[in-house]
Design a protein around this motif. Sequence first.
Motif, PDB file in Angstrom:
ATOM      1  N   SER A 121       0.837  -1.210   0.000  1.00 38.18           N
ATOM      2  CA  SER A 121       0.000   0.000   0.000  1.00 38.18           C
ATOM      3  C   SER A 121       0.866   1.253   0.000  1.00 38.18           C
ATOM      4  O   SER A 121       0.569   2.219  -0.709  1.00 38.18           O
ATOM      5  N   ARG A 122       1.922   1.218   0.791  1.00 35.27           N
ATOM      6  CA  ARG A 122       2.825   2.370   0.833  1.00 35.27           C
ATOM      7  C   ARG A 122       3.527   2.565  -0.512  1.00 35.27           C
ATOM      8  O   ARG A 122       3.764   3.702  -0.927  1.00 35.27           O
ATOM      9  N   PHE A 123       3.853   1.471  -1.178  1.00 36.89           N
ATOM     10  CA  PHE A 123       4.504   1.555  -2.487  1.00 36.89           C
ATOM     11  C   PHE A 123       3.587   2.265  -3.494  1.00 36.89           C
ATOM     12  O   PHE A 123       4.033   3.128  -4.241  1.00 36.89           O
ATOM     13  N   VAL A 124       2.326   1.907  -3.470  1.00 41.74           N
ATOM     14  CA  VAL A 124       1.364   2.500  -4.403  1.00 41.74           C
ATOM     15  C   VAL A 124       1.267   4.010  -4.188  1.00 41.74           C
ATOM     16  O   VAL A 124       1.133   4.773  -5.150  1.00 41.74           O
ATOM     17  N   ASP A 125       1.370   4.450  -2.944  1.00 39.15           N
ATOM     18  CA  ASP A 125       1.233   5.873  -2.619  1.00 39.15           C
ATOM     19  C   ASP A 125       2.564   6.621  -2.598  1.00 39.15           C
ATOM     20  O   ASP A 125       2.588   7.832  -2.386  1.00 39.15           O
ATOM     21  N   ASP A 126       3.659   5.919  -2.820  1.00 37.41           N
ATOM     22  CA  ASP A 126       4.984   6.529  -2.733  1.00 37.41           C
ATOM     23  C   ASP A 126       5.170   7.580  -3.830  1.00 37.41           C
ATOM     24  O   ASP A 126       4.865   7.321  -5.002  1.00 37.41           O
ATOM     25  N   PRO A 127       5.694   8.759  -3.497  1.00 33.47           N
ATOM     26  CA  PRO A 127       5.851   9.832  -4.486  1.00 33.47           C
ATOM     27  C   PRO A 127       7.077   9.693  -5.391  1.00 33.47           C
ATOM     28  O   PRO A 127       7.253  10.481  -6.326  1.00 33.47           O
ATOM     29  N   THR A 128       7.920   8.693  -5.151  1.00 30.94           N
ATOM     30  CA  THR A 128       9.195   8.608  -5.861  1.00 30.94           C
ATOM     31  C   THR A 128       9.025   8.499  -7.366  1.00 30.94           C
ATOM     32  O   THR A 128       9.800   9.098  -8.126  1.00 30.94           O
TER      33      THR A 128
END
Length: 82
Positions: free
Chosen positions: A32-39
Amino acid sequence: MNQKVLKDVGIDVEDALSRMMGNENLFKCMMSRFVDDPTYHQLLSAIKDDNQEEIFRHAHTLKEICANLSIKPLEDLFVRQV
């Protein structure tokens, strides 16, 4: 979490779970964090600005994230970019 769907898109779920000591909730949280990551958006901006240092930094970050989550197809793309 549908492991079959994740496997179908190239995620080695067993490997990812082994990295997370079998903690499926942690794996879900990290995905989930990967999907929302701004990188990724930062990488696109660096490409647009032709900022080679930032392109390298963001691509390297994404490569490492994908490696940790066992997202092999994306990891391979970022390995080539780095």
